[in-house]
Design a protein around this motif. Structure first.
Motif, PDB file in Angstrom:
ATOM      1  N   TYR A 175      -3.109  -1.072   7.447  1.00 36.42           N
ATOM      2  CA  TYR A 175      -2.736  -0.649   6.138  1.00 36.42           C
ATOM      3  C   TYR A 175      -3.217   0.171   5.719  1.00 36.42           C
ATOM      4  CZ  TYR A 175      -4.688  -1.463   1.429  1.00 36.42           C
ATOM      5  OH  TYR A 175      -5.846  -1.570  -0.051  1.00 36.42           O
ATOM      6  N   GLN A 176      -4.052   1.505   6.176  1.00 36.43           N
ATOM      7  CA  GLN A 176      -3.469   3.032   5.943  1.00 36.43           C
ATOM      8  C   GLN A 176      -2.563   3.107   5.973  1.00 36.43           C
ATOM      9  OE1 GLN A 176      -5.426   4.186   3.667  1.00 36.43           O
ATOM     10  NE2 GLN A 176      -7.998   2.246   3.918  1.00 36.43           N
ATOM     11  N   VAL A 177      -1.661   2.861   7.364  1.00 36.58           N
ATOM     12  CA  VAL A 177      -0.911   3.715   7.237  1.00 36.58           C
ATOM     13  C   VAL A 177       0.615   3.696   6.480  1.00 36.58           C
ATOM     14  CG1 VAL A 177       1.328   3.306   9.000  1.00 36.58           C
ATOM     15  CG2 VAL A 177      -0.805   4.021   9.844  1.00 36.58           C
ATOM     16  N   GLY A 178       0.377   2.735   5.579  1.00 37.19           N
ATOM     17  CA  GLY A 178       0.978   2.275   4.530  1.00 37.19           C
ATOM     18  C   GLY A 178       0.987   3.377   3.747  1.00 37.19           C
ATOM     19  N   GLY A 179      -0.342   3.535   3.083  1.00 35.70           N
ATOM     20  CA  GLY A 179      -0.798   4.245   1.817  1.00 35.70           C
ATOM     21  C   GLY A 179      -0.518   5.817   2.683  1.00 35.70           C
ATOM     22  N   ASN A 180      -1.004   6.636   4.079  1.00 34.06           N
ATOM     23  CA  ASN A 180      -0.477   7.766   4.580  1.00 34.06           C
ATOM     24  C   ASN A 180       0.876   8.300   4.549  1.00 34.06           C
ATOM     25  OD1 ASN A 180      -3.638   8.150   4.651  1.00 34.06           O
ATOM     26  ND2 ASN A 180      -3.145   7.633   6.657  1.00 34.06           N
ATOM     27  N   PHE A 181       1.351   6.886   4.918  1.00 34.94           N
ATOM     28  CA  PHE A 181       3.736   6.489   5.032  1.00 34.94           C
ATOM     29  C   PHE A 181       4.148   7.298   3.264  1.00 34.94           C
ATOM     30  CE2 PHE A 181       7.904   6.518   5.516  1.00 34.94           C
ATOM     31  CZ  PHE A 181       7.870   6.709   6.759  1.00 34.94           C
ATOM     32  N   GLY A 182       3.229   6.762   2.658  1.00 30.14           N
ATOM     33  CA  GLY A 182       3.818   7.222   1.174  1.00 30.14           C
ATOM     34  C   GLY A 182       3.138   8.409   0.031  1.00 30.14           C
ATOM     35  N   HIS A 237       1.186  -0.796  -0.119  1.00 32.13           N
ATOM     36  CA  HIS A 237      -0.361   0.106  -0.043  1.00 32.13           C
ATOM     37  C   HIS A 237       0.889   1.335   0.114  1.00 32.13           C
ATOM     38  CE1 HIS A 237      -4.035   2.289   2.087  1.00 32.13           C
ATOM     39  NE2 HIS A 237      -3.646   2.675   0.588  1.00 32.13           N
ATOM     40  N   LEU A 238       1.443   0.985   0.511  1.00 33.32           N
ATOM     41  CA  LEU A 238       2.905   2.177   1.022  1.00 33.32           C
ATOM     42  C   LEU A 238       3.584   2.444  -0.351  1.00 33.32           C
ATOM     43  CD1 LEU A 238       5.989   2.804   3.705  1.00 33.32           C
ATOM     44  CD2 LEU A 238       6.200   3.002   1.059  1.00 33.32           C
ATOM     45  N   MET A 239       3.520   1.366  -1.460  1.00 30.33           N
ATOM     46  CA  MET A 239       4.278   1.351  -2.553  1.00 30.33           C
ATOM     47  C   MET A 239       3.585   2.096  -3.617  1.00 30.33           C
ATOM     48  SD  MET A 239       6.573  -1.824  -2.725  1.00 30.33           S
ATOM     49  CE  MET A 239       8.056  -2.153  -1.111  1.00 30.33           C
ATOM     50  N   ASN A 240       2.543   1.960  -3.198  1.00 29.91           N
ATOM     51  CA  ASN A 240       1.053   2.398  -4.583  1.00 29.91           C
ATOM     52  C   ASN A 240       0.646   2.877  -4.771  1.00 29.91           C
ATOM     53  OD1 ASN A 240      -1.413   1.661  -6.035  1.00 29.91           O
ATOM     54  ND2 ASN A 240      -2.579   2.776  -4.030  1.00 29.91           N
ATOM     55  N   ASP A 241       0.283   4.065  -3.066  1.00 30.17           N
ATOM     56  CA  ASP A 241       0.453   5.072  -2.609  1.00 30.17           C
ATOM     57  C   ASP A 241       1.446   6.244  -2.688  1.00 30.17           C
ATOM     58  OD1 ASP A 241      -2.466   4.270  -2.039  1.00 30.17           O
ATOM     59  OD2 ASP A 241      -2.053   5.300  -0.758  1.00 30.17           O
ATOM     60  N   MET A 242       2.840   5.816  -2.505  1.00 31.38           N
ATOM     61  CA  MET A 242       3.991   6.180  -2.921  1.00 31.38           C
ATOM     62  C   MET A 242       4.546   6.665  -4.359  1.00 31.38           C
ATOM     63  SD  MET A 242       7.240   5.025  -1.333  1.00 31.38           S
ATOM     64  CE  MET A 242       7.749   6.323  -1.752  1.00 31.38           C
ATOM     65  N   MET A 243       3.264   5.595  -5.884  1.00 37.97           N
ATOM     66  CA  MET A 243       3.112   6.041  -7.140  1.00 37.97           C
ATOM     67  C   MET A 243       1.871   6.973  -6.957  1.00 37.97           C
ATOM     68  SD  MET A 243       4.201   2.477  -8.748  1.00 37.97           S
ATOM     69  CE  MET A 243       3.199   1.670  -7.221  1.00 37.97           C
ATOM     70  N   GLN A 244       1.471   7.072  -6.569  1.00 37.23           N
ATOM     71  CA  GLN A 244       0.561   8.395  -6.364  1.00 37.23           C
ATOM     72  C   GLN A 244       0.850   9.772  -6.439  1.00 37.23           C
ATOM     73  OE1 GLN A 244      -2.776   5.982  -3.957  1.00 37.23           O
ATOM     74  NE2 GLN A 244      -4.520   7.070  -6.041  1.00 37.23           N
TER      75      GLN A 244
END
Length: 409
Positions: free
Chosen positions: A150-157, A31-38
């Protein structure tokens, strides 16, 4: 013999409620990597304004394209995956994002940037509902906390976006986006470990559901009108949070440049602080929601952020930094909780509920980026920031939500 059977039964029950942290951490890292790409897309905004001579309205259209591509497809993917879960979709989504990153690095004009962003959005749309299902299977009896991991990974990204602007895109320009393909490759490698676990536990989960149906254990389901009413309130809360986050995430860097005379690099600092505090808030919100309830946590989150949002546009620069930390922490503490609340409103429809809430968040954020971009061009960024500061007050509607539902979904 009966003692042995009792022991086996106890172990079986323990396994049912155990939280599988290795899988949660793995899917959170993807999720982190996905949202980093965003985040690469938004991190490129200052560079694209200079290199491709884009207006703020065009920047808004790029954000709109990214978010709407993801939001429109997320509920569709969630609905399909509820009927036929497809673990293989996880790596396929990452391949789409990889293509988008490569296209973004070399796009020579506004329209090809939009096309590249579509691929990134599609990859995200595929990933989020399936990722939420993995979390649901691995959560055990700690759903809000697991969703927060799970959301922490996205938010971190997302948090790393301003750092990427400072470290990568200001020195290397648009072509620096090519490194995003490495993120996609790393995510695919991790997913090769997650997908087999996902397949195996889907089979176990389906088997348990069949046993419950055969035994006549029917779930208590809320009346459709009650569910529709609760979802409408959730959508209003997501709208308020997403539009406000769109104002901060897409335009606050330009606002502090104009208002306080900061450089592009220095303007990333308050944005980074907002996003970093949001990571901590997401984690804390999940822990608290399992203790005090989803509804209370959502109320604390969005209403608690309202006073800070209202005063932010009127502060001297020195006060901006500590206040924006508090604002980001409180505002984001309720997002993962709203996803779990929706899942509990719609038992058995994890993908659909996750797709609706996270997809709506992306969609509302994208729509907000376009509308606010046009308003900033027509009026001023100061006007936009003051107008958006009242949005968290919409969170008062959370008082009308039904009580929490914690039955197994």
């Amino acid at each position: 013999m009966s003692t042995q059977l009792s022991t086996v039964g106890t172990k079986s029950e323990a396994l049912k409620i155990a939280t599988v942290y290795a899988i949660l951490i793995a899917i959170s890292s993807v999720h982190l990597m996905n949202d980093m790409m965003q985040s690469v897309v938004t991190a490129l905004f200052p560079v694209l304004v200079d290199s491709l001579h884009l207006s703020l309205a065009q920047i808004g259209w790029i954000a709109f394209t990214l978010n709407m591509t993801s939001s429109v497809m997320q509920p569709v993917v969630g609905l399909i995956s509820d009927k036929r879960p497809a673990p293989w979709m996880l790596p396929v989504g990452m391949v789409s994002s990889m293509l988008g990153m490569a296209g973004l690095a070399f796009a020579p004009n506004f329209y090809l940037v939009l096309l590249a962003v579509v691929f990134v959005g599609l990859g995200s749309a595929v990933f989020h509902p399936e990722g939420s299902r993995v979390v649901h299977l691995a959560a055990g009896n700690r759903r809000a906390f697991s969703q927060s991991i799970y959301q922490v990974g996205g938010n971190f990204g997302h948090m790393l976006g301003p750092l990427m602007t400072m470290v990568i895109f200001i020195p290397f320009g648009q072509k620096g986006a090519i490194w995003g393909t490495l993120l996609a490759a790393a995510a695919i490698i991790i997913l090769m470990k997650v997908v087999p676990w996902y397949k195996a536990h889907l089979a176990i989960h389906d088997g348990k559901l069949q046993q419950k149906k055969a035994a006549g254990h029917a779930k208590v389901v809320l009346a459709p009108k009650v569910v529709a009413f609760a979802l409408a309130i959730l959508f209003a809360i997501v709208f308020a949070r997403s539009w406000y986050a769109a104002a901060i995430g897409n335009y606050y860097q330009f606002y502090v440049e104009d208002t306080y005379g900061l450089t592009i690099k220095a303007a990333q600092v308050p944005l980074f602080l907002f996003l970093a505090a949001g990571v901590a808030g997401t984690f804390f919100g999940g822990i608290m929601a399992d203790r005090i309830g989803r509804k209370k946590m959502m109320l604390i989150s969005i209403l608690g952020a309202a006073p800070f949002a209202l005063v932010l546009p009127h502060l001297p620069l020195a006060w901006v930094y500590p206040l924006i930390v508090l604002l980001g922490f409180i505002l984001q503490s309720g997002f993962s909780v709203s996803v779990v609340y929706a899942q509990e409103l719609m038992p058995g429809k994890v993908g659909t509920a996750s797709g609706l809430i996270t997809g709506l968040a992306f969609g509302m954020g994208g729509l907000g980026a376009v509308v606010l971009g046009y308003m900033a061009d027509a009026y001023t960024l100061g006007f936009v920031m003051v107008m958006c500061s009242v949005l968290p007050l919409i969170g008062l509607l959370a008082i009308l939500l039904p009580k929490d539902r914690r039955e197994a979904a």
